[in-house]
Design a protein around this motif. Structure first.
Motif, PDB file in Angstrom:
ATOM      1  N   ILE A  13       0.839  -1.200   0.000  1.00 39.87           N
ATOM      2  CA  ILE A  13       0.000   0.000   0.000  1.00 39.87           C
ATOM      3  C   ILE A  13       0.872   1.247   0.000  1.00 39.87           C
ATOM      4  O   ILE A  13       0.623   2.211  -0.737  1.00 39.87           O
ATOM      5  CB  ILE A  13      -0.944   0.002   1.222  1.00 39.87           C
ATOM      6  N   TYR A  14       1.912   1.230   0.824  1.00 33.76           N
ATOM      7  CA  TYR A  14       2.854   2.357   0.881  1.00 33.76           C
ATOM      8  C   TYR A  14       3.493   2.599  -0.484  1.00 33.76           C
ATOM      9  O   TYR A  14       3.569   3.736  -0.970  1.00 33.76           O
ATOM     10  CB  TYR A  14       3.914   2.066   1.937  1.00 33.76           C
ATOM     11  N   GLU A  15       3.928   1.516  -1.144  1.00 35.71           N
ATOM     12  CA  GLU A  15       4.585   1.648  -2.441  1.00 35.71           C
ATOM     13  C   GLU A  15       3.638   2.217  -3.484  1.00 35.71           C
ATOM     14  O   GLU A  15       3.999   3.115  -4.255  1.00 35.71           O
ATOM     15  CB  GLU A  15       5.108   0.276  -2.893  1.00 35.71           C
ATOM     16  N   LYS A  16       2.398   1.724  -3.503  1.00 34.51           N
ATOM     17  CA  LYS A  16       1.401   2.224  -4.454  1.00 34.51           C
ATOM     18  C   LYS A  16       1.126   3.705  -4.212  1.00 34.51           C
ATOM     19  O   LYS A  16       1.009   4.497  -5.146  1.00 34.51           O
ATOM     20  CB  LYS A  16       0.093   1.434  -4.316  1.00 34.51           C
ATOM     21  N   THR A  17       1.006   4.072  -2.942  1.00 34.62           N
ATOM     22  CA  THR A  17       0.693   5.456  -2.587  1.00 34.62           C
ATOM     23  C   THR A  17       1.813   6.400  -2.991  1.00 34.62           C
ATOM     24  O   THR A  17       1.579   7.446  -3.611  1.00 34.62           O
ATOM     25  CB  THR A  17       0.447   5.575  -1.070  1.00 34.62           C
ATOM     26  N   ILE A  18       3.032   6.061  -2.662  1.00 34.70           N
ATOM     27  CA  ILE A  18       4.168   6.941  -2.916  1.00 34.70           C
ATOM     28  C   ILE A  18       4.399   7.137  -4.409  1.00 34.70           C
ATOM     29  O   ILE A  18       4.800   8.204  -4.873  1.00 34.70           O
ATOM     30  CB  ILE A  18       5.450   6.395  -2.210  1.00 34.70           C
ATOM     31  N   ASN A  19       4.095   6.099  -5.198  1.00 33.59           N
ATOM     32  CA  ASN A  19       4.286   6.198  -6.644  1.00 33.59           C
ATOM     33  C   ASN A  19       3.136   6.905  -7.348  1.00 33.59           C
ATOM     34  O   ASN A  19       3.271   7.319  -8.497  1.00 33.59           O
ATOM     35  CB  ASN A  19       4.504   4.815  -7.261  1.00 33.59           C
ATOM     36  N   ALA A  20       2.007   7.044  -6.657  1.00 29.91           N
ATOM     37  CA  ALA A  20       0.866   7.740  -7.251  1.00 29.91           C
ATOM     38  C   ALA A  20       0.956   9.251  -7.072  1.00 29.91           C
ATOM     39  O   ALA A  20       0.241  10.000  -7.738  1.00 29.91           O
ATOM     40  CB  ALA A  20      -0.437   7.224  -6.635  1.00 29.91           C
ATOM     41  N   ILE A  21       1.830   9.708  -6.198  1.00 27.71           N
ATOM     42  CA  ILE A  21       1.964  11.144  -5.931  1.00 27.71           C
ATOM     43  C   ILE A  21       2.590  11.832  -7.144  1.00 27.71           C
ATOM     44  O   ILE A  21       3.617  11.389  -7.664  1.00 27.71           O
ATOM     45  CB  ILE A  21       2.838  11.380  -4.681  1.00 27.71           C
ATOM     46  N   ASP A  22       1.951  12.927  -7.595  1.00 25.46           N
ATOM     47  CA  ASP A  22       2.443  13.643  -8.778  1.00 25.46           C
ATOM     48  C   ASP A  22       3.483  14.696  -8.392  1.00 25.46           C
ATOM     49  O   ASP A  22       3.399  15.870  -8.749  1.00 25.46           O
ATOM     50  CB  ASP A  22       1.280  14.298  -9.514  1.00 25.46           C
ATOM     51  N   ALA A  23       4.458  14.272  -7.612  1.00 25.04           N
ATOM     52  CA  ALA A  23       5.599  15.122  -7.237  1.00 25.04           C
ATOM     53  C   ALA A  23       6.735  14.180  -6.885  1.00 25.04           C
ATOM     54  O   ALA A  23       6.514  13.035  -6.468  1.00 25.04           O
ATOM     55  CB  ALA A  23       5.252  16.011  -6.044  1.00 25.04           C
ATOM     56  N   GLN A  39       8.332   7.057  -8.242  1.00 23.40           N
ATOM     57  CA  GLN A  39       8.295   7.014  -9.703  1.00 23.40           C
ATOM     58  C   GLN A  39       8.466   8.400 -10.324  1.00 23.40           C
ATOM     59  O   GLN A  39       9.192   8.581 -11.299  1.00 23.40           O
ATOM     60  CB  GLN A  39       6.957   6.408 -10.162  1.00 23.40           C
ATOM     61  N   LYS A  40       7.796   9.399  -9.751  1.00 23.93           N
ATOM     62  CA  LYS A  40       7.877  10.749 -10.299  1.00 23.93           C
ATOM     63  C   LYS A  40       9.293  11.297 -10.205  1.00 23.93           C
ATOM     64  O   LYS A  40       9.776  11.985 -11.118  1.00 23.93           O
ATOM     65  CB  LYS A  40       6.906  11.677  -9.546  1.00 23.93           C
ATOM     66  N   MET A  41      10.003  10.974  -9.119  1.00 23.67           N
ATOM     67  CA  MET A  41      11.372  11.441  -8.972  1.00 23.67           C
ATOM     68  C   MET A  41      12.270  10.788 -10.022  1.00 23.67           C
ATOM     69  O   MET A  41      13.209  11.422 -10.532  1.00 23.67           O
ATOM     70  CB  MET A  41      11.879  11.124  -7.556  1.00 23.67           C
ATOM     71  N   MET A  42      11.988   9.539 -10.333  1.00 23.61           N
ATOM     72  CA  MET A  42      12.744   8.860 -11.399  1.00 23.61           C
ATOM     73  C   MET A  42      12.568   9.595 -12.727  1.00 23.61           C
ATOM     74  O   MET A  42      13.519   9.789 -13.488  1.00 23.61           O
ATOM     75  CB  MET A  42      12.282   7.410 -11.541  1.00 23.61           C
ATOM     76  N   GLU A  43      11.323  10.016 -13.020  1.00 24.56           N
ATOM     77  CA  GLU A  43      11.042  10.724 -14.268  1.00 24.56           C
ATOM     78  C   GLU A  43      11.747  12.075 -14.295  1.00 24.56           C
ATOM     79  O   GLU A  43      12.328  12.465 -15.309  1.00 24.56           O
ATOM     80  CB  GLU A  43       9.530  10.927 -14.423  1.00 24.56           C
ATOM     81  N   ILE A  44      11.703  12.788 -13.181  1.00 25.06           N
ATOM     82  CA  ILE A  44      12.333  14.116 -13.118  1.00 25.06           C
ATOM     83  C   ILE A  44      13.847  14.014 -13.323  1.00 25.06           C
ATOM     84  O   ILE A  44      14.441  14.797 -14.061  1.00 25.06           O
ATOM     85  CB  ILE A  44      12.034  14.788 -11.759  1.00 25.06           C
ATOM     86  N   GLU A  45      14.465  13.025 -12.677  1.00 24.15           N
ATOM     87  CA  GLU A  45      15.932  12.938 -12.681  1.00 24.15           C
ATOM     88  C   GLU A  45      16.479  12.000 -13.740  1.00 24.15           C
ATOM     89  O   GLU A  45      17.702  11.893 -13.903  1.00 24.15           O
ATOM     90  CB  GLU A  45      16.416  12.516 -11.293  1.00 24.15           C
TER      91      GLU A  45
END
Length: 466
Positions: A13-23, A39-45
């Motif tokens: 649940i934690y993993e799903k939640t953290i990866n759903a955040i658009d920041a 996931q979003k941090m991976m995209e940014i960097e």
């Protein structure tokens, strides 16, 4: 056993939640090693999680001499830092710029780590550095607009009349119909032609960036912000084109309306209103009434912008103009590529007239350019020269034999292998006949090598008819 299952469920649940955040979310422990990286941090960097997780921050990212990692700074001081702009480089040397909110993680009065929430502004920083918000080259005039369709001619005449005033203009048309061409022509034929023409696609950047781009920023509005004029100030005395105005958030549309009405702009973080003299041309790629009813366009902004309304018909409604446009693009790419293409063959002409052209004039130009890249010494564009993506979309005809293959399923469901065998055999036969059994041309049109085609001819027992 139950405890372990619950623990695994909570982690999931934690993993799903953290990866759903658009920041971007990045957390380090007290040693400076990454323990959370979403996931979003991976995209940014531009990184993979395995490149960063459980590694020291300074092993993966590089900072300029006068720059310091906000995460490490907060880990050291234990003090939160909000709205801080940071520029740094990933392991591949790619530059990244973010605006960060960074917090210490404190347990029992001990700093055990630091967490960061990051917003990506890399694209904005590059645009600013390249001075792409300054006056743009306005290449187009009314002489560049091609078409004799009556509705299209009416749009041209309305645009020419609009050059005499400073009223706002709303250009309505599908993507690819040439809205910016009309906007530039209005500017270049107006008394403002010697002043800046500035264009911004409102759908190209998120609202958080668009606001600063449009209205400008004051130094100190957020940590790292600088004194910067917005597009309204940069277009002073000239024309500001706002493309796809319906993509702006309604709250930003309200601010935009206020600027247009009051003829004053206030930079973000400032208390001073600055007078502006700018003509607004806006474009929209859908029916404004639909956009208003579905809350994509404010009604009051629509009335303010549509003092002059120009409707550009789609290409599918301008069939008589297709031939003239095609001839223009052939001449253009002959000049650019040093080629000598004369015309289209009859099959392609028929296809062009029957096709709906969802991408409009822009799509037609791309198809012509794509065909040039598939030709050598030929002088006529044939079906096999057209880009394969276009051929797959256009479906110029449905052959009776293919229909037979498809609708046999009503009587009997054939094994998939058998159906594919029959369909592939028929299609290769059709391509060979079209190219008079020229192996090289047929292979090229089918997107395969000569050897691959010859293998299939032998495999399926295809013979040249007498």
């Amino acid at each position: 056993m139950q405890i372990n299952q619950n623990h695994e469920k909570i982690l999931l649940i934690y993993e799903k939640t953290i990866n759903a955040i658009d920041a971007g979310v990045h957390v380090i422990d007290q040693e400076g090693r990454t323990i959370i990286y979403n996931q979003k941090m991976m995209e940014i960097e531009g990184m993979e999680v395995d490149d960063v997780l459980d590694k020291n921050l300074l092993e993966v990212f590089q900072f300029e001499k006068d720059e310091e990692s906000t995460l490490l700074k907060v880990l050291t001081t234990g003090e939160s830092r909000l709205n801080v702009k940071q520029t740094y480089f990933n392991i591949n040397g790619h530059e990244i710029t973010t605006i960060n909110d960074t917090f210490p993680i404190i347990i029992e009065n001990n700093i055990v780590g630091a967490m960061e929430i990051a917003r990506d502004v890399t694209k904005l920083e590059k645009l600013i550095r390249e001075n792409r918000f300054k006056k743009e080259d306005t290449l187009y005039t009314f002489d560049n607009i091609i078409g004799n369709d009556p509705v299209f001619q009416e749009a041209i005449e309305t645009s020419k009349r609009a050059t005499r005033t400073t009223s706002s203009v709303l250009i309505i048309g599908e993507t690819g119909t040439g809205k910016e061409l009309f906007a530039q022509s209005i500017h270049n034929d107006s008394p403002r032609s010697s002043k800046p023409f500035v264009s911004q696609n409102c759908a190209a950047l998120p609202d958080t960036l668009i606001e600063g781009i449009l209205f400008g920023t004051k130094k100190g509005a957020f940590t790292g912000s600088i004194e910067r004029p917005g597009l309204f100030e940069q277009a002073e005395g000239g024309t500001l084109l706002l493309d796809e105005i319906n993509s702006l958030d309604p709250s930003l549309q309200a601010k935009l309306l206020r600027v247009i009405q009051e003829k004053k702009v206030r930079r973000i973080g400032d208390t001073i209103d600055r007078p502006i003299d700018v003509r607004i041309i806006a474009t929209i790629n859908e029916d404004p009434i639909d956009a208003i009813s579905e809350n994509r366009l404010r009604k009051d902004l629509y009335y303010r912008l549509s003092v002059v309304s120009i409707f550009i018909p789609p290409l599918k409604a301008r069939q008589d103009d297709i031939q003239e446009l095609t001839a223009f693009f052939i001449e253009k790419y002959n000049s650019l590529f040093g080629m000598n293409i004369k015309t289209l063959d009859s099959q392609v002409k028929k296809l062009f007239l029957e096709y709906d052209w969802p991408g409009n004039v822009r799509e037609l130009e791309h198809v012509i350019e794509g065909a040039f890249n598939l030709m050598e010494y030929e002088e006529v564009i044939e079906y096999n020269h057209l880009p394969i993506q276009f051929r797959q979309k256009s479906h110029p005809e449905i052959d009776a034999n293919v229909e037979d293959l498809l609708y046999q399923t009503e009587k009997e469901i054939k094994p998939l292998d058998e159906f594919m065998y029959e369909a592939e055999t028929y299609y290769i036969q059709k391509a060979l006949i079209h190219h008079h059994f020229n192996i090289t041309k047929t292979a090229k049109s089918l997107g395969m090598s000569r050897q691959n085609l010859q293998y299939r001819i032998r495999k399926y027992g295809i013979e040249k008819p007498d």
